[in-house]
Design an enzyme around this catalytic site. Structure first.
Site, short mmCIF file in Angstrom:
data_model
loop_
_atom_site.label_atom_id
_atom_site.label_comp_id
_atom_site.label_asym_id
_atom_site.label_seq_id
_atom_site.Cartn_x
_atom_site.Cartn_y
_atom_site.Cartn_z
N LEU A 136 -30.59 -12.09 -13.31
CA LEU A 136 -29.65 -13.17 -13.62
C LEU A 136 -30.05 -13.87 -14.90
CD1 LEU A 136 -29.01 -14.77 -10.11
CD2 LEU A 136 -27.48 -13.29 -11.41
N PRO A 149 -19.71 -13.94 0.53
CA PRO A 149 -18.64 -14.91 0.84
C PRO A 149 -19.17 -16.29 1.24
CG PRO A 149 -18.12 -12.79 1.81
CD PRO A 149 -19.51 -12.67 1.26
N ARG A 159 1.03 -24.25 -40.17
CA ARG A 159 2.08 -24.99 -39.45
C ARG A 159 2.35 -26.32 -40.15
NH1 ARG A 159 6.22 -24.72 -35.57
NH2 ARG A 159 6.23 -26.61 -34.29
N TRP A 169 -17.11 -11.28 -5.33
CA TRP A 169 -17.12 -11.54 -6.76
C TRP A 169 -18.08 -10.60 -7.49
CZ3 TRP A 169 -12.95 -13.70 -8.11
CH2 TRP A 169 -12.38 -14.73 -7.34
N GLY A 180 -24.72 -6.40 -6.62
CA GLY A 180 -24.19 -7.13 -5.47
C GLY A 180 -25.16 -8.14 -4.91
N PHE A 199 -33.26 -12.80 -9.53
CA PHE A 199 -33.27 -13.89 -10.51
C PHE A 199 -33.73 -13.42 -11.88
CE2 PHE A 199 -33.65 -17.67 -7.33
CZ PHE A 199 -32.32 -17.51 -7.01
N GLU A 209 -23.27 -16.67 -12.64
CA GLU A 209 -24.67 -16.70 -13.09
C GLU A 209 -25.23 -18.11 -13.05
OE1 GLU A 209 -24.91 -13.84 -12.94
OE2 GLU A 209 -23.57 -12.68 -14.20
N GLY A 210 -24.85 -18.87 -12.03
CA GLY A 210 -25.32 -20.24 -11.86
C GLY A 210 -24.27 -21.23 -12.31
#
Length: 386
Positions: free
Chosen positions: A241, A136, A270, A164, A132, A238, A365-366
């Site tokens: 991350l 928000p 196709r 999120w 976490g 970080f 993640e950025g």
């Protein structure tokens, strides 16, 4: 297993062990994910029954060493993420949240007692974790998080909100980041703690076969030893991350490869104007351009994986990989969809589902903008984040 889109023989750069790992995860995806993913995505079903199977495949904490973790190389981990995301980004995210975020936080920042308590059970899939950080009002700017923790006797009291957060409503343990006297610190919080509430976010148009939640932290009390003792400040989250971003550098290309392979197969079968779509010059141009871009990005990801295994990978290089792979993958999936015509908007074919998922992968993640500015700072020496 052959890879028909490998025009430049990227596979020749892989070791037998790396190929074996890739093929094992690919076979799992073929057997357990591909037959079901269209229904899971359409009905927003999160296949929690797969979690133990993912653990049994050695995918939880795959690149961590000791504590019951598999201890695989960075390249093996990356290749596994590529295969999982060829199935679906949401399934790959389960492994990323568990291993690269929650388990990595304990592995990198926890005490020996914390590692022994949590990591073996998480590697076995007996305990699911979440991470976490995002709030928000603080996504790309976590330094301005509002969640706080204060000491009260032998306990910490945590108050705030997160948004999120992957897996939060099915997790048994949460790594929660909060400010302690202005410094960001991590805490291990069992999700059954009073005051902890995780609510799944509904009506998503992306990542529908996964869980993202709002979290409320209302006077959540945890013992003093819930604090992660190492690496205070933003360095802590970080570092985690960057593990997840590295996995995305490989993972997003799995979605791209699957979309391209689906388009190639469809184009061969196709027929229009009495010949296969694959026989038209414009279709061949699309296929070739997609394959070349995919191979280029795969070579970059592999280079970064080798650097990670050598201990030389930098955060800026991870940003280059995440940004390149996400841009490449979403462009390939969108282009692949065009080869299907109207059929491409149905769940019968994967490219548009992958493209929808990649809208999220490009964001978490950025964001694309954040990674662009990280690389801009590296090039110019000027920080342009605000």
């Amino acid at each position: 297993m052959t890879t028909p889109t490998d025009l430049v023989n990227v596979e020749s750069l892989l070791s037998p062990e790396e190929i074996a790992t890739r093929d094992r995860v690919r076979a799992f995806v073929e057997a357990r994910i591909r037959p079901n993913i269209a229904q899971w995505f359409e009905e927003a079903i999160v296949p929690t029954e797969l979690f133990k199977e993912l653990a049994d495949e050695g995918l939880f904490g795959m690149h961590l060493h000791g504590y019951g973790c598999p201890g695989k190389t960075a390249v093996e981990y990356g290749l596994a993420m590529q295969e999982l995301e060829a199935g679906d980004s949401g399934i790959r995210t389960v492994v990323s949240v568990q291993g690269s975020l929650a388990m990595s936080a304990i592995y990198k920042h926890g005490s020996e007692e914390q590692k022994q308590q949590w990591l073996p059970r998480m590697a076995r899939g007996e305990v699911i974790g979440c991470f976490g950080l995002t709030e928000p009002t603080a996504g790309s700017d976590p330094a301005n998080m509002l969640t706080t923790a204060r000491r009260d006797g032998d306990e910490w009291v945590i108050d705030g909100a997160k948004r999120w957060i992957g897996l939060a409503s099915v997790a048994q343990v949460a790594i929660m980041w909060a400010k302690v006297d202005g410094t960001v610190r991590g805490f291990i919080v069992p999700t059954d703690t009073q005051g902890f509430t995780a609510t799944p976010i509904k009506q998503k148009l992306s990542m529908r076969a996964s869980i993202q939640c709002d979290i409320s932290l209302d006077g959540v009390r945890v013992p003093a030893d819930a604090l992660l003792p190492e690496n205070p400040g933003l360095k802590g989250p970080f570092m985690c991350l960057n593990e997840a971003r590295f996995g995305i550098s490989f993972g997003a290309l799995g979605a791209a490869r699957d979309a391209l392979e689906a388009a190639l197969s469809y184009a061969k079968e196709r027929k229009q104007f009495a010949k296969p779509l694959a026989a038209f010059q414009l279709t061949q141009q699309k296929l070739v351009d997609m394959a070349l871009r995919l191979n280029q990005a795969q070579l970059l990801a592999l280079h970064l994986g080798r650097a990670k295994d050598a201990g030389t990978l930098t955060p800026q290089q991870i940003s280059a990989g995440k940004l390149t792979s996400c841009r490449t993958a979403i462009d390939i999936c969108r282009t692949a969809r065009t080869i299907f015509g109207g059929n491409g908007i149905t769940g019968d074919y994967s490219p548009l589902r992958h493209a929808n998922n990649l809208e999220s992968v490009m964001t978490y993640e950025g964001t694309e903008e954040i990674h662009t500015l990280i690389l801009g700072r590296q090039l110019t020496g000027e920080a342009a984040f605000s």
